[in-house]
Design a protein around this motif. Structure first.
Motif, PDB file in Angstrom:
ATOM      1  N   MET A   1       9.491 -61.100  87.224  1.00  0.00           N
ATOM      2  CA  MET A   1       9.945 -60.407  86.009  1.00  0.00           C
ATOM      3  C   MET A   1       9.518 -58.938  86.028  1.00  0.00           C
ATOM      4  SD  MET A   1      11.748 -61.355  83.536  1.00  0.00           S
ATOM      5  CE  MET A   1      12.371 -60.595  82.089  1.00  0.00           C
ATOM      6  N   ARG A   2       8.243 -58.737  86.406  1.00  0.00           N
ATOM      7  CA  ARG A   2       7.748 -57.383  86.447  1.00  0.00           C
ATOM      8  C   ARG A   2       8.518 -56.556  87.479  1.00  0.00           C
ATOM      9  NH1 ARG A   2       1.685 -55.267  87.793  1.00  0.00           N
ATOM     10  NH2 ARG A   2       2.485 -53.196  88.225  1.00  0.00           N
TER      11      ARG A   2
ATOM     12  N   PHE B   1      18.372 -42.037  88.693  1.00  0.00           N
ATOM     13  CA  PHE B   1      19.591 -41.516  88.071  1.00  0.00           C
ATOM     14  C   PHE B   1      19.321 -40.160  87.404  1.00  0.00           C
ATOM     15  CE2 PHE B   1      22.295 -41.054  84.301  1.00  0.00           C
ATOM     16  CZ  PHE B   1      23.542 -41.058  84.907  1.00  0.00           C
ATOM     17  N   VAL B   2      18.230 -40.112  86.651  1.00  0.00           N
ATOM     18  CA  VAL B   2      17.892 -38.871  85.947  1.00  0.00           C
ATOM     19  C   VAL B   2      17.578 -37.762  86.955  1.00  0.00           C
ATOM     20  CG1 VAL B   2      16.236 -37.776  84.393  1.00  0.00           C
ATOM     21  CG2 VAL B   2      17.063 -40.085  83.901  1.00  0.00           C
ATOM     22  N   ARG B   3      16.824 -38.120  88.002  1.00  0.00           N
ATOM     23  CA  ARG B   3      16.429 -37.117  88.989  1.00  0.00           C
ATOM     24  C   ARG B   3      17.657 -36.557  89.717  1.00  0.00           C
ATOM     25  NH1 ARG B   3      15.796 -37.734  94.199  1.00  0.00           N
ATOM     26  NH2 ARG B   3      15.810 -39.998  94.006  1.00  0.00           N
TER      27      ARG B   3
ATOM     28  N   GLY C   1      13.493 -49.606  86.126  1.00  0.00           N
ATOM     29  CA  GLY C   1      12.828 -48.328  85.859  1.00  0.00           C
ATOM     30  C   GLY C   1      13.076 -47.328  86.973  1.00  0.00           C
ATOM     31  N   GLN C   2      12.975 -47.812  88.215  1.00  0.00           N
ATOM     32  CA  GLN C   2      13.185 -46.954  89.380  1.00  0.00           C
ATOM     33  C   GLN C   2      14.618 -46.422  89.402  1.00  0.00           C
ATOM     34  OE1 GLN C   2      10.698 -46.147  91.647  1.00  0.00           O
ATOM     35  NE2 GLN C   2      12.224 -44.662  92.309  1.00  0.00           N
TER      36      GLN C   2
END
Lengths: 248, 257
Positions: free
Chosen positions: B1-2, B15-17, B9-10
């Motif tokens: 799950m983690r 995507f943002v980067r 998150g990665q």
């Protein structure tokens, strides 16, 4: 005169440079030695402003090189030349276009004048009649020579060498060493080389600095280095797998 | 799950980067476009590479698309006796949609991948670093000419694709399906407005920007030797193609308002 003070750099939390202190004397050949992966290339890239340090600084004639913006850096870079490990010749250009590139970009010199300089620089590195060849048609040693000709095309005050003999046979390595000595003597240029080639170091260095685990652990002349009692440096210059430096 | 959350998150971080880096490159390119000296030789060289050398593949895809459109629309329109509308159907589809999109995708495959490979190779062989050390900005020297070539040549190639597509449709419609040539041309002229052609050209301008910017971005930030160069080429084709299709939807929806 270049002064490196407490230079630190990490990549992804891995410390590569951990407080480098080094003085580079004007008009001399300084050779930085160390194992592969010890951050020699990272150090040389800081000197020409390709990388910014996390901490510490590099002073060039009293100016802080590491604090400069791109525009100021570009003015400083015109005083530098650099020979890359793989020569980094532009493979879409001929040899003559490569060597003349900085002159075409930064001077108003006439085309004939540029070609004269190109031929002169190529002659200095022992190459004649290769002007129209493409980099892909050159051997490794010839590429390095053309790279050296391009690095000294603008008569720079300081030339940086990234592993100048890596990948060359011993005879070609010796000839590169001689070229470095000759070109340096003619123009009284400051040369900084990084290498793990001990034979080259002994031939050319006015000053040797050993980089180990992110720090300069010892500096001295070739004779001082040869006589060192530092066990890490001894192991490195003697090229032994056993000793304080562990091989993984 | 983690691990799942870490993965998501990665992905979000990447995507943002990547979005940030692409827009930064676009911003720098626009700035450098207006700062002399202008590298005309480099710009013309890239225009030749993107434009002239893509001509053959654009002619080929354009003509066959026009021909197949004629066959397909004839088949459909015949069912309610509207064969005379084959001409405008082909022309409108080519001008508004298929001309710009197919040209964008073909040029991405041919020139975009080559741009990413070339810049990627220059990155891993330190040629880009060499430009920096010689006080030459690689965005100005390498990226600006490629982006200009993309946005200038795509509209030209699109007009060529439109034209050859319409010609291919005419050939099939008149000579194979026996539609009266006067009717074919007359109906086409009745229905197709200049606005339709301009909308298509506007799209191609954006597609040219997308494919050249993405190719330059992927090439410029290549890491990891020969494998990295291959990855840059693949990523540039996938990313450009997807972005072209997404942009196509939004541009079309804005144009129909």
């Amino acid at each position: 005169m270049i002064k490196i003070n407490e230079l630190k750099k990490s990549f992804n939390n891995k410390k590569v440079l951990d407080g480098i202190n080094l003085d580079v004397e004007q008009g001399k050949i300084t050779v930085i030695i160390g194992r592969s992966g010890e951050g020699k290339s990272v150090l040389i890239k800081h000197i020409i402003g390709l990388l910014k340090p996390d901490e510490g600084n590099i002073m060039l004639d009293g100016e802080e090189l590491t604090a400069m913006d791109e525009k100021e850096l570009n003015n400083i870079r015109k005083r530098f030349g650099m020979l890359f490990q793989g020569a980094a010749l532009f493979d879409s250009m001929t040899v003559a276009e490569n060597v003349g590139f900085p002159l075409r970009e930064h001077t108003d010199k006439h085309e004939d004048e540029i070609m004269d300089i190109v031929r002169d620089k190529l002659k200095r590195v022992g190459l004649v009649g290769v002007e129209d060849m493409m980099p892909a048609d050159l051997s490794g040693g010839m590429k390095k020579r053309v790279g050296l000709a391009r690095a000294i095309a603008m008569d720079p005050e300081i030339v940086l060498f990234d592993e100048p003999t890596t990948g060359l046979d011993p005879i070609m390595s010796d000839s590169i060493a001689h070229l470095m000595l000759e070109t340096q003597k003619d123009l009284k240029t400051t040369y900084i080389a990084i290498t793990h080639d001990i034979a080259l170091t002994y031939k050319i260095a006015d000053k040797v600095a050993m980089l180990h685990e992110g720090r300069i652990i010892e500096t001295g002349t070739v004779d001082e280095i040869k006589a060192t009692i530092n066990p890490v440096l001894r192991q490195f210059i003697e090229g032994r797998a056993e000793g304080p430096i562990k091989v993984y | 799950m983690r691990e799942l959350f870490e993965y998501i998150g990665q992905m979000a971080e990447d995507f943002v980067r990547i979005t940030g880096e692409i827009f930064l490159m676009l911003y720098q390119s626009i700035m450098w476009m207006f700062i002399p000296p202008f590298k005309l030789r480099n710009i013309f060289k890239q225009m030749e590479f993107v434009g002239v050398k893509s001509m053959f593949v654009v002619l080929l895809t354009g003509s066959f698309t026009g021909m197949v459109l004629a066959l397909q629309s004839y088949n459909a329109l015949k069912r309610f006796g509207a064969e005379s509308l084959v001409g405008p159907t082909v022309a409108l589809s080519m001008a508004r949609e298929l001309g710009p999109v197919l040209t964008g995708l073909m040029v991405t495959g041919r020139a975009g991948s080559a741009m990413a490979t070339e810049l990627g190779t220059m990155r891993v062989t330190e040629q880009i670093d060499a430009l920096y050390t010689m006080a030459v900005n690689p965005i100005k020297y390498l990226v600006v000419p490629r982006i200009l070539a993309g946005i200038l040549m795509l509209p030209v190639l699109t007009v060529i694709a439109d034209f050859i597509g319409v010609a291919g449709g005419y050939f099939i419609g008149v000579h194979v399906l026996n539609i009266n040539p006067g009717v074919y041309i007359g109906r086409t002229v009745d229905f197709v407005k200049m606005e339709d052609i301009f909308d298509g050209i506007t799209k191609s301008f954006f597609f040219g920007l997308i494919l050249s910017l993405v190719a330059c971005y992927q090439g410029f930030y290549t890491k990891g030797g020969a494998e990295g160069v291959g990855r840059a080429a693949t990523n540039s084709v996938v990313m450009s193609s997807v972005l072209i299709l997404i942009a196509d939807y939004f541009l079309t929806s804005m144009m129909f308002k």
